[in-house]
Design an enzyme around this catalytic site. Structure first.
Site, short mmCIF file in Angstrom:
data_model
loop_
_atom_site.label_atom_id
_atom_site.label_comp_id
_atom_site.label_asym_id
_atom_site.label_seq_id
_atom_site.Cartn_x
_atom_site.Cartn_y
_atom_site.Cartn_z
N ARG A 289 -6.33 -7.32 14.90
CA ARG A 289 -5.52 -6.51 15.80
C ARG A 289 -6.33 -5.29 16.21
O ARG A 289 -7.17 -4.81 15.46
CB ARG A 289 -4.21 -6.08 15.13
N TYR B 295 -9.36 -5.59 5.08
CA TYR B 295 -8.98 -4.22 5.41
C TYR B 295 -9.48 -3.33 4.28
O TYR B 295 -8.94 -3.38 3.18
CB TYR B 295 -7.46 -4.05 5.58
N ARG C 214 9.09 6.69 -3.70
CA ARG C 214 9.22 7.68 -4.78
C ARG C 214 10.67 8.15 -4.93
O ARG C 214 11.33 8.43 -3.94
CB ARG C 214 8.34 8.90 -4.48
N GLU D 225 -0.60 5.63 19.85
CA GLU D 225 -1.23 4.37 19.47
C GLU D 225 -0.35 3.18 19.85
O GLU D 225 0.85 3.14 19.54
CB GLU D 225 -1.47 4.34 17.95
N ASP E 84 -10.30 0.61 3.01
CA ASP E 84 -10.32 2.04 3.25
C ASP E 84 -11.75 2.52 3.09
O ASP E 84 -12.59 1.83 2.51
CB ASP E 84 -9.40 2.76 2.25
N ARG F 14 2.74 5.29 16.73
CA ARG F 14 2.72 6.66 16.20
C ARG F 14 1.99 7.58 17.15
O ARG F 14 1.27 7.13 18.05
CB ARG F 14 2.10 6.71 14.80
N ARG G 232 0.82 -1.22 0.00
CA ARG G 232 0.00 0.00 0.00
C ARG G 232 0.85 1.27 0.00
O ARG G 232 0.38 2.33 -0.38
CB ARG G 232 -0.84 0.08 1.28
P1 FAD Z 1 -17.33 0.23 10.36
O1 FAD Z 1 -17.03 1.67 10.19
O2 FAD Z 1 -16.50 -0.56 11.28
O3 FAD Z 1 -18.86 0.10 10.79
C1 FAD Z 1 -19.44 -1.11 11.23
C2 FAD Z 1 -20.52 -0.75 12.26
O4 FAD Z 1 -21.24 -1.95 12.56
C3 FAD Z 1 -19.92 -0.25 13.57
O5 FAD Z 1 -20.45 1.02 13.89
C4 FAD Z 1 -20.34 -1.31 14.59
O6 FAD Z 1 -20.67 -0.76 15.86
C5 FAD Z 1 -21.59 -1.91 13.93
N1 FAD Z 1 -21.87 -3.27 14.40
C6 FAD Z 1 -21.00 -4.31 14.44
N2 FAD Z 1 -21.62 -5.40 14.96
C7 FAD Z 1 -22.90 -5.03 15.25
C8 FAD Z 1 -24.01 -5.69 15.81
N3 FAD Z 1 -23.93 -6.97 16.21
N4 FAD Z 1 -25.18 -5.01 15.97
C9 FAD Z 1 -25.26 -3.70 15.61
N5 FAD Z 1 -24.24 -3.01 15.06
C10 FAD Z 1 -23.07 -3.67 14.89
N6 FAD Z 1 -9.79 4.37 6.00
C11 FAD Z 1 -9.41 5.38 5.19
O7 FAD Z 1 -9.93 5.51 4.07
N7 FAD Z 1 -8.47 6.29 5.60
C12 FAD Z 1 -7.87 6.21 6.82
O8 FAD Z 1 -7.04 7.04 7.16
C13 FAD Z 1 -8.26 5.16 7.69
N8 FAD Z 1 -7.69 5.04 8.91
C14 FAD Z 1 -8.06 4.01 9.71
C15 FAD Z 1 -7.46 3.92 10.95
C16 FAD Z 1 -7.81 2.89 11.79
C17 FAD Z 1 -7.18 2.78 13.15
C18 FAD Z 1 -8.77 1.92 11.38
C19 FAD Z 1 -9.15 0.76 12.26
C20 FAD Z 1 -9.37 2.02 10.14
C21 FAD Z 1 -9.03 3.07 9.29
N9 FAD Z 1 -9.62 3.21 8.05
C22 FAD Z 1 -9.24 4.24 7.23
C23 FAD Z 1 -10.64 2.25 7.57
C24 FAD Z 1 -12.08 2.71 7.84
O9 FAD Z 1 -12.29 2.76 9.24
C25 FAD Z 1 -13.03 1.73 7.17
O10 FAD Z 1 -12.86 1.77 5.77
C26 FAD Z 1 -14.50 2.00 7.43
O11 FAD Z 1 -14.75 2.14 8.80
C27 FAD Z 1 -15.32 0.84 6.88
O12 FAD Z 1 -16.70 1.07 7.08
P2 FAD Z 1 -17.65 -0.14 7.47
O13 FAD Z 1 -19.03 0.40 7.34
O14 FAD Z 1 -17.30 -1.34 6.69
O15 FAD Z 1 -17.27 -0.53 8.97
N1 UDP Z 2 4.80 0.60 7.82
C1 UDP Z 2 6.10 0.62 8.30
N2 UDP Z 2 6.62 1.79 8.76
C2 UDP Z 2 5.92 2.95 8.77
C3 UDP Z 2 4.59 2.94 8.28
C4 UDP Z 2 4.06 1.75 7.81
O1 UDP Z 2 6.74 -0.41 8.33
O2 UDP Z 2 6.45 3.97 9.24
C5 UDP Z 2 4.25 -0.68 7.35
C6 UDP Z 2 3.56 -1.44 8.50
O3 UDP Z 2 3.75 -2.83 8.31
C7 UDP Z 2 2.10 -1.06 8.30
C8 UDP Z 2 2.01 -0.98 6.77
O4 UDP Z 2 3.27 -0.46 6.35
O5 UDP Z 2 1.22 -2.04 8.85
C9 UDP Z 2 0.87 -0.12 6.24
O6 UDP Z 2 1.05 1.19 6.70
P1 UDP Z 2 -0.14 2.25 6.80
O7 UDP Z 2 0.41 3.58 7.17
O8 UDP Z 2 -0.97 2.17 5.56
O9 UDP Z 2 -0.95 1.66 8.02
P2 UDP Z 2 -2.32 2.13 8.69
O10 UDP Z 2 -2.43 3.61 8.53
O11 UDP Z 2 -3.37 1.36 8.01
O12 UDP Z 2 -2.10 1.74 10.11
#
Ligand code: FAD
Ligand code: UDP
Length: 378
Positions: free
Chosen positions: A256, A358, A182, A310, A360, A287, A178
């Site tokens: 995780r 996973y 560059r 985190e 986005d 981070r 991902r």
């Molecule tokens: P979710 O947003 O997880 O929604 C699922 C919902 O279902 C939740 O509200 C949950 O409470 C509900 N649910 C689950 N089980 C039940 C149940 N039994 N009954 C009722 N409700 C229930 N994406 C990006 O594009 N950019 C980013 O920078 C980015 N950063 C992230 C950082 C982190 C730490 C994480 C974990 C994810 C990140 N993502 C990011 C991914 C992003 O969170 C997901 O793409 C998005 O949340 C997916 O939407 P979803 O609807 O599939 O799931």
């Molecule tokens: N990663 C790394 N060093 C960094 C940032 C990312 O090794 O400084 C690796 C790590 O394995 C991570 C993956 O690249 O799980 C994807 O990084 P990203 O920033 O997309 O992770 P997210 O924002 O989803 O946590």
């Protein structure tokens, strides 16, 4: 008759997948009930204002919107305006700060040389020559093939060990694929055509998406406590965990989670940027996020700032599942759950938890737009 029997569509989960499905179903004339076990909309993209500082925080980790999918971009722009924010990340390693993703600036600084793009390419090719000509089989091989061993050891090995608690040679190469590499000085984190943050926060997007009078929202409701009320004629879109839906009969899928250690610091600016990654393995956090930097266009007040450190670990049964681990064993279990899911005709499994992927945000929306076309032709 239960509270639920009048709806054509039941959506479980008010994240991006569920909200998009609900909005599309209502637009096609169907009545919708959307439930979420949490007491707010937005799923993991939920954000709110931290009262003591007035700064918008993302409760489940920093969420940066980016996409090259014009359909998703146009769709979402109906519900929010975006700022011009461009994400940049810095890494702290052995007391110095470098820019990520690995770019010509990082390479020149790390090796203490002024290299041209071609000189840098030759240097990295030399440092990854042990892997030349064969397909990288895991994260370690993929990273070394992209950036050579010294940069891998500095910026990937320690961070990845902290993030996954698994040796990089046991992780999938796709995790690191991902991140771009560059050979110029461009240090934007994402390569996508469109990028920005919602002008008035993520939660407002969901309020607007779900504002139709054909949609009823029920928060604080767990699907497993109300599912007996649903009828076979109703189409259910389920975005909870697929293994829980089937009562974990093939075992738990590995995830995780992240522990966030929040603190309010008595300075206007703690680290000068939104995200600093910590590459040294001895530092326990991966981070630090400083939320004020996501909205430089807002007049946040001086003197206080809110940060989150985190810490990543394996998710237990009561933890929030964040990153699918997706080992070979997980993949096998998931395929069995998938086969069961395919046999239930009135339930569609969607989103991150429902498909054990996973995703986005733009990918979750794209998946929902595809499913909406299939089921509502809308
Ligand atoms: P979710 O947003 O997880 O929604 C699922 C919902 O279902 C939740 O509200 C949950 O409470 C509900 N649910 C689950 N089980 C039940 C149940 N039994 N009954 C009722 N409700 C229930 N994406 C990006 O594009 N950019 C980013 O920078 C980015 N950063 C992230 C950082 C982190 C730490 C994480 C974990 C994810 C990140 N993502 C990011 C991914 C992003 O969170 C997901 O793409 C998005 O949340 C997916 O939407 P979803 O609807 O599939 O799931
Ligand atoms: N990663 C790394 N060093 C960094 C940032 C990312 O090794 O400084 C690796 C790590 O394995 C991570 C993956 O690249 O799980 C994807 O990084 P990203 O920033 O997309 O992770 P997210 O924002 O989803 O946590």
């Amino acid at each position: 008759m239960s509270d639920y029997s009048n709806f054509d569509v039941i959506v479980v989960g008010a994240g991006f997948y569920g909200a998009t499905i609900a909005e599309r179903a209502a637009a096609s004339g169907l009545s919708v009930c959307i439930i979420d076990k949490r007491n707010h909309l937005g799923g993991n993209a939920y954000s709110s204002i931290n009262k003591p500082t007035g700064i918008e925080v993302h409760q489940y980790g920093a969420h940066l919107f980016h996409t090259s999918n014009i359909e998703v971009w146009n769709y979402l722009n109906q519900f929010t305006k975006f700022t011009t924010y461009q994400h940049r990340v810095f890494a702290k390693y052995r007391g110095a700060i470098y820019s990520l993703p690995i770019n010509l600036g990082t390479i020149c600084q790390f090796f203490g040389r002024a290299l041209s793009p071609d000189e840098a390419r030759s240097l990295i090719a030399e440092q990854s020559s042990a892997l030349a000509g064969r397909d990288p089989k895991n994260l370690e091989e993929k990273a070394i093939s992209l950036i050579g061993r010294p940069l891998y050891e500095a910026f990937v090995k320690g961070y990845t060990l902290k993030q996954w608690q698994t040796e990089p040679h046991q992780l999938s190469a796709s995790i690191i694929a991902r991140l771009p590499v560059r050979y110029n000085f461009d240090n934007r984190y994402f390569n996508d055509t469109f990028e920005g943050l919602p002008m008035d926060g993520y939660t407002k997007i969901f309020e607007r998406m779900l504002s139709s009078d054909k949609i009823v929202i029920k928060l604080g409701v767990d699907f497993f406590e109300v599912k007996a009320n649903f009828q076979p004629r109703q189409r259910i879109f389920y975005t909870g965990s697929i293994d829980r839906f089937f009562n974990y009969q093939y075992g738990i899928l590995g995830w995780r989670t992240i522990d966030f250690k929040w603190s309010i610091e008595d300075v206007t600016d703690y680290q000068g940027t939104s995200v600093v990654n910590y590459s040294d393995p001895e530092i326990p956090w991966t981070r630090i996020i400083e939320f004020r930097h996501f909205h430089p266009e807002r007049n946040y007040r001086d003197g206080k700032t809110i940060i989150a450190k985190e810490f990543s670990r394996f998710a237990g049964e009561n933890d929030e599942p964040y990153y699918p681990i997706d080992t070979v064993v997980d993949k096998e279990k998931f395929l069995k759950y998938r086969a069961l899911a395919d046999s239930i005709t009135n339930v569609t499994f969607g989103g991150r938890l429902g498909t054990y992927k996973y995703l986005d945000m733009h990918q979750a929306i794209a998946m929902a737009l595809r499913d909406a076309k299939r089921y509502f032709n809308h």
